[in-house]
Scaffold this motif. Structure first.
Motif: not given
Length: 160
Positions: A1-24
């Motif tokens: 369960m803890t591993g899934a939360i860490v992966v989910l948090a990493a994915v969310a952080l990655g999406v946040f970073w991409v959306r702040r850095r790039y725009l269509v």
């Protein structure tokens, strides 16, 4: 369960970073013809003003004025400024010679070089572009970023 939360948090952080850095951005209007057509979408990367070079295509916050007797929304539609963004080509950056011959609005500006914090930007299609030719310098704080490339197929233009 803890591993899934860490992966989910990493994915969310990655999406946040991409959306702040790039725009269509979808090109509207004819100000950048023939390089960019209305309805084409471009991928833009957030870029600091100090890394710009003449010739790069950039996205900036839009112009906030219309000609006397003209509605702002209509002016933006005509000139390619969507809801808040414009796409133009960099003609000069701080420290470059002022392009007085190409930019009538800068002919009487003092000095010989583009001042710090200012940009000179032009549309590729001068007859359909509101840019530095009419407005002079744009402040560098209006810069979002540099166009990296076109993406996908052009979106169809809205019907009138």
């Amino acid at each position: 369960m803890t591993g899934a939360i860490v992966v989910l948090a990493a994915v969310a952080l990655g999406v946040f970073w991409v959306r702040r850095r790039y725009l269509v951005v979808t090109v509207q209007g004819e100000s950048m013809l023939p390089a960019y057509r209305p309805g084409e979408r471009v991928l833009v990367r957030r870029t600091p003003p100090g890394s710009l070079r003449p010739g790069q295509v950039v996205v900036l916050s839009g112009f906030a004025h219309a000609r006397p007797g003209e509605r702002l929304r209509e002016r933006r539609r005509q000139l390619g400024a969507g809801p808040g963004w414009i796409i133009k080509r960099v003609a000069a950056v701080p420290g470059d010679p002022i392009p007085r011959d190409a930019v009538p609005a800068l002919r009487t500006e003092p000095g010989t070089r583009v001042p710090a914090g200012r940009l000179v930007v032009l549309g590729d299609n001068p007859d359909h572009s509101l840019d530095s030719r009419q407005s002079g310098y744009l402040t560098a704080d209006r810069l979002f970023g540099v166009v990296l490339r076109k993406i996908g197929q052009p979106m169809s233009a809205p019907s009138r």
